[in-house]
Design an enzyme around this catalytic site. Sequence first.
Site: not given
Length: 441
Positions: A215, A269
């Site tokens: 991720k 993010c």
Amino acid sequence: MKFNKICVLGLGYIGLPTASTFAANGVQVVGVDIDLRIVETLRHGEIHIHEPGLRTLVEAAVSSGHLRVESSPEEADAFIIAVPTPFYQDTTGDYNGESYKIADMRAVTSAAEAIVPHLRKGNLVVLESTSPPRTTVDLIAPIFEKSGLKAGADFFLAYSSERVLPGQILRELIDNARVIGGITPESAQAGYDLYSIFVRGEIVKTDATTAEMVKLMENTYRDVNIAIANEFSRLADHFGVDVWEAISLANRHPRVTILSPGPGVGGHCISVDPWFFVETAPALTPLIYASRQVNDSQPHYVLDLVQRAMGSLKGKKIAVLGLAYKPDVDDLRESPAVEVVHLLQDAGAMVKAFEPYKPSARLPGIQAVPTLEDALSDAEAVVLLVSFIFFGALTPEKIKSLSPARILVDTVNVWAGRDWAGGGFQYHRLGVSEKRVSGPR
Ligand SMILES: NC(=O)c1ccc[n+]([C@@H]2O[C@H](COP(=O)([O-])OP(=O)(O)OC[C@H]3O[C@@H](n4cnc5c(N)ncnc54)[C@H](O)[C@@H]3O)[C@@H](O)[C@H]2O)c1
């Protein structure tokens, strides 16, 4: 493994679509959020975030009784943690005199603590929150083991992050490939069984730390590549080149794909996750660190561009278009547009900002106005920071009808190719030097 009831902790951009999609697939879902206003809003079948299709999905899930919203967890077959993992705003780490940001994992640890009294043998817990490597093994497994149960032996524990695109979340949640990292192969399999309820994309099993690293690698890869595009924008400006033209020419190389420059990198993010690598391995991350510095300083380059277009900004009235961190979302977290407004104001400008997806946004120290007309009516210059489709459609005639402003600063290249000069405008673009006045187009 069968899942009749699941508990989703954190009902934001990730948790709410996830909880409602499980509910839409016939699972009994308890959605948990510590924010009581969110709990109340959702209980009425309303939603607190903008995401296409979500309102209808939540309304149906709540009215069918498949989604119940509570302020604390309860017993279930599986628990999903989708709470925020920002960085600390006022505490930083230091490595050889250079400061780096530190992950604030308090929401994850408190969600894990809240699950402990309800954890039973045979349960599955999945951490979805983006986290520094080894969080599942080193941070949350020991918390769950306070229950007296052993992670991987008595209950299953896995990490599986989201890779959805805001604006497309409901489709991507189902169609994207998903990585499930278990602390044991059996935990990965349990995660696989859970997400198989609705995921149509490939589900790939691995270990928890690999899944966490995957991720972070995805978002760090994008951050580094945007940083080089931003650096190219400054170089093009320096050398008298149009960066947008140069990138489109370079991208005709069969093995080159340069991303687009812009006013910076924001959101929950890409501007946050690379720090999780820097924090946990500062000696190994000079490139990642430098990229963060480049992207975080891009709002200063925008300020410089506006100053070159307008001279001193003292007392100048500027309309800023767009406050979100990217087009066609209402998310203002870590937005470089917000940073640009602060920098313009610090330089003496009087700024009115219009954000079409959050026209009633209240941000400390920023005058956000509810309509485009309000922003433009007395402006001397217009600074475009986010390439919303709505702004892309503006023509010289339309802006003239709404505003006395004749200076335009386009940081996202959406107004290129229009006859601004013919309409009496001075048109400036990020990454395009004033020196480049002629040449083929
Ligand atoms: N937004 C995205 O596009 C995206 C994409 C991939 C991954 N992620 C990751 O997913 C995680 C969640 O992100 P988000 O955008 O949904 O955040 P968000 O802020 O939209 O929602 C999180 C919710 O969790 C609630 N919360 C906080 N602490 C809690 C607790 N202890 N118990 C229950 N609820 C709690 C908050 O009130 C909030 O409503 C983050 O780690 C993020 O990095 C987000």
